[in-house]
Design a protein around this motif. Structure first.
Motif, PDB file in Angstrom:
ATOM      1  N   LEU A 160      14.388  26.976  52.241  1.00  0.00           N
ATOM      2  CA  LEU A 160      15.335  27.776  53.006  1.00  0.00           C
ATOM      3  C   LEU A 160      16.754  27.578  52.488  1.00  0.00           C
ATOM      4  O   LEU A 160      17.534  28.525  52.393  1.00  0.00           O
ATOM      5  N   SER A 161      17.086  26.320  52.125  1.00  0.00           N
ATOM      6  CA  SER A 161      18.418  26.045  51.597  1.00  0.00           C
ATOM      7  C   SER A 161      18.611  26.717  50.256  1.00  0.00           C
ATOM      8  O   SER A 161      19.685  27.234  49.941  1.00  0.00           O
ATOM      9  N   ALA A 206      20.620  20.974  50.365  1.00  0.00           N
ATOM     10  CA  ALA A 206      20.741  20.134  51.549  1.00  0.00           C
ATOM     11  C   ALA A 206      19.544  19.208  51.628  1.00  0.00           C
ATOM     12  O   ALA A 206      18.540  19.392  50.943  1.00  0.00           O
ATOM     13  N   GLY A 207      19.673  18.205  52.467  1.00  0.00           N
ATOM     14  CA  GLY A 207      18.582  17.285  52.712  1.00  0.00           C
ATOM     15  C   GLY A 207      18.842  15.914  52.114  1.00  0.00           C
ATOM     16  O   GLY A 207      19.854  15.668  51.451  1.00  0.00           O
ATOM     17  N   ARG A 208      17.919  15.015  52.357  1.00  0.00           N
ATOM     18  CA  ARG A 208      18.050  13.640  51.873  1.00  0.00           C
ATOM     19  C   ARG A 208      17.643  13.559  50.410  1.00  0.00           C
ATOM     20  O   ARG A 208      16.627  14.112  49.993  1.00  0.00           O
ATOM     21  N   LEU A 209      18.437  12.859  49.610  1.00  0.00           N
ATOM     22  CA  LEU A 209      18.145  12.657  48.189  1.00  0.00           C
ATOM     23  C   LEU A 209      18.109  11.155  47.926  1.00  0.00           C
ATOM     24  O   LEU A 209      19.119  10.467  48.037  1.00  0.00           O
ATOM     25  N   ILE A 214      24.067  17.267  51.216  1.00  0.00           N
ATOM     26  CA  ILE A 214      23.067  16.356  50.651  1.00  0.00           C
ATOM     27  C   ILE A 214      23.371  14.945  51.138  1.00  0.00           C
ATOM     28  O   ILE A 214      24.490  14.457  50.994  1.00  0.00           O
ATOM     29  N   GLN A 215      22.367  14.303  51.736  1.00  0.00           N
ATOM     30  CA  GLN A 215      22.526  12.926  52.209  1.00  0.00           C
ATOM     31  C   GLN A 215      21.964  11.972  51.155  1.00  0.00           C
ATOM     32  O   GLN A 215      20.748  11.862  50.990  1.00  0.00           O
ATOM     33  N   CYS A 223      20.654  19.633  41.327  1.00  0.00           N
ATOM     34  CA  CYS A 223      22.106  19.461  41.381  1.00  0.00           C
ATOM     35  C   CYS A 223      22.510  18.064  40.919  1.00  0.00           C
ATOM     36  O   CYS A 223      23.464  17.898  40.154  1.00  0.00           O
ATOM     37  N   PHE A 224      21.783  17.060  41.372  1.00  0.00           N
ATOM     38  CA  PHE A 224      22.129  15.681  41.008  1.00  0.00           C
ATOM     39  C   PHE A 224      21.905  15.441  39.517  1.00  0.00           C
ATOM     40  O   PHE A 224      22.736  14.808  38.848  1.00  0.00           O
ATOM     41  N   LEU A 225      20.788  15.944  38.976  1.00  0.00           N
ATOM     42  CA  LEU A 225      20.512  15.754  37.552  1.00  0.00           C
ATOM     43  C   LEU A 225      21.578  16.440  36.695  1.00  0.00           C
ATOM     44  O   LEU A 225      22.058  15.861  35.710  1.00  0.00           O
ATOM     45  N   ASP A 226      21.946  17.658  37.057  1.00  0.00           N
ATOM     46  CA  ASP A 226      22.983  18.366  36.302  1.00  0.00           C
ATOM     47  C   ASP A 226      24.308  17.612  36.381  1.00  0.00           C
ATOM     48  O   ASP A 226      25.031  17.490  35.375  1.00  0.00           O
ATOM     49  N   PHE A 227      24.629  17.122  37.563  1.00  0.00           N
ATOM     50  CA  PHE A 227      25.886  16.411  37.778  1.00  0.00           C
ATOM     51  C   PHE A 227      25.936  15.145  36.927  1.00  0.00           C
ATOM     52  O   PHE A 227      26.924  14.877  36.231  1.00  0.00           O
TER      53      PHE A 227
END
Length: 298
Positions: free
Chosen positions: A84-85, A92-95, A122-123, A284-288
Motif C-alpha cells: 500500500l505504501s 514506511a514500516g519497520r526496517l 521508516i522506523q 531506499c536504504f540500499l540506494d542511500f
C-alpha cells in the motif's frame, strides 16, 4: 475471541528478545503488561505457549508451531503495508538492519539523521553482530557484511569496497621506530583478530606474495577494540579505511608501509532474502547507503 496482531507481536518479541523484561523494554511497555498479554493470548488459544519459570522460558510444542505461523502472519501484514505504501510511493514500516559493530558505528550511524529526514515513515532498528547471522531467526531485513560472502541462498547487493590501512599511533612509532620494510614488522607488536584468520592477512607485498599472514601479539574479536588499542599506542594494526581515515586525518594514527600496500579492497555487501519486488523501504536504504559509500571509491 480471536488473537489480535498486537498479541502476536508481543509473543514473537518475547521469544526473539529472550525474556519478558527485554521484550518490554524493546516495545516500550511494562513487564507486567507483556506478561498479561501473553496470558490473555494463551487463554484465547486454550493452550500453553511458553513454560515460564523464574530462571528460563521454554517454548512448548504448541508454542513452536504457533511461533512459525505468527511470524508468517506478521510478515504478511508488513508486506501488505509495504504494498500500500509503495502504491503511494511513500516507504514506511519497520526496517531491521544488522551490521558489524565498527561498520554500524562509523558508516551507518553518522548518516541516520539524514536518512530519517528523507524517509520519516521508516522506523529503523539497528543491531550489531560481527559474524554471519540467520536473517529469519534474528528477524533482520538487511545484513551488511564485509569481505567475501560464503555460499548462501541469500541475495546480495554490492554496496562498495574499502581499502585497508596499516596504522599505528605517533607515540608507538616514536618509541619503537617506523618500519620501512615489510620484513621489519617481525620486530614490532602486531595487533590482530582472534577468530577470522582471513582478517590477519594484511595487504602487503613481500617476497612470497601480496598478502602477509601475521601472528598477532595482541588480538581482539572486534575491529573497534583493535582501533582503540592502536590509538593507545599498543601496536600496529590493519584496519578498514572507514574506521581509520578520520584518525589519520587528525594525526591520531599514522599510515605506514603505504608503498608496500597491495591495494586490496574489502568488499561491502548487503544480503537479504527477498528477491521478487524488493520492499520499498529496503530499496531506499540500499540506494542511500550505496550513495554514501561512494566516498571509498578513490
Amino acid at each position: 475471541m480471536k488473537a489480535r496482531s498486537d498479541e502476536l507481536q508481543v509473543f514473537v518479541s518475547v521469544i526473539e528478545s529472550g525474556s519478558i523484561s527485554a521484550a518490554a523494554e524493546k516495545m516500550g511497555q511494562t513487564p507486567s503488561g507483556i506478561s498479561r498479554t501473553l496470558s490473555r493470548l494463551e487463554a484465547k488459544l486454550e493452550t500453553t505457549l511458553i513454560n515460564r519459570t523464574t530462571r528460563r522460558m521454554d517454548l512448548t510444542e504448541e508454542g513452536k508451531f504457533f511461533l512459525e505461523r505468527a511470524r508468517q502472519i506478521l510478515e504478511q501484514m508488513e508486506s501488505l503495508e509495504e504494498h500500500l505504501s509503495s502504491s503511494r510511493q511513500s516507504p514506511a514500516g519497520r526496517l531491521r538492519v544488522n551490521a558489524a559493530s565498527p561498520f554500524m558505528l562509523h558508516s551507518v550511524v553518522p548518516h541516520v539523521a539524514e536518512f530519517r529526514r528523507l524517509y520519516p515513515d521508516i522506523q529503523l532498528e539497528l543491531n550489531s553482530d560481527d559474524w554471519f547471522i540467520d536473517l529469519l531467526e534474528q528477524s533482520t531485513d538487511i545484513a551488511i557484511r564485509l569481505g567475501p560472502l560464503p555460499d548462501s541462498t541469500l541475495h546480495a547487493r554490492f554496496l562498495g569496497s574499502c581499502p585497508l590501512n596499516i596504522v599505528a599511533s605517533p607515540a608507538y612509532l616514536q618509541r619503537h621506530g617506523t618500519p620501512d620494510t615489510v620484513e621489519e614488522l617481525a620486530h614490532h607488536t602486531l595487533l590482530g583478530f582472534t577468530q577470522v584468520d582471513a582478517l590477519n592477512h594484511w595487504p602487503l607485498r613481500h617476497a612470497e606474495g601480496d598478502r602477509l599472514v601475521i601472528r598477532p601479539a595482541l588480538s581482539a574479536s572486534s575491529g573497534d577494540t583493535l582501533r582503540h588499542l592502536a590509538l593507545a599506542g599498543e601496536g600496529i594494526a590493519c584496519l578498514s579505511d572507514f574506521m581509520t581515515h578520520e584518525d589519520i586525518r587528525q594525526g591520531q594514527l599514522v599510515s605506514v608501509l603505504d608503498e608496500a600496500n597491495s591495494g586490496y579492497r574489502q568488499l561491502i555487501n548487503a544480503v537479504y532474502y527477498r528477491n521478487s519486488q524488493l520492499a520499498l523501504r529496503i530499496q531506499c536504504f540500499l540506494d542511500f547507503m550505496q550513495e554514501k559509500l561512494k566516498e571509498y571509491a578513490h
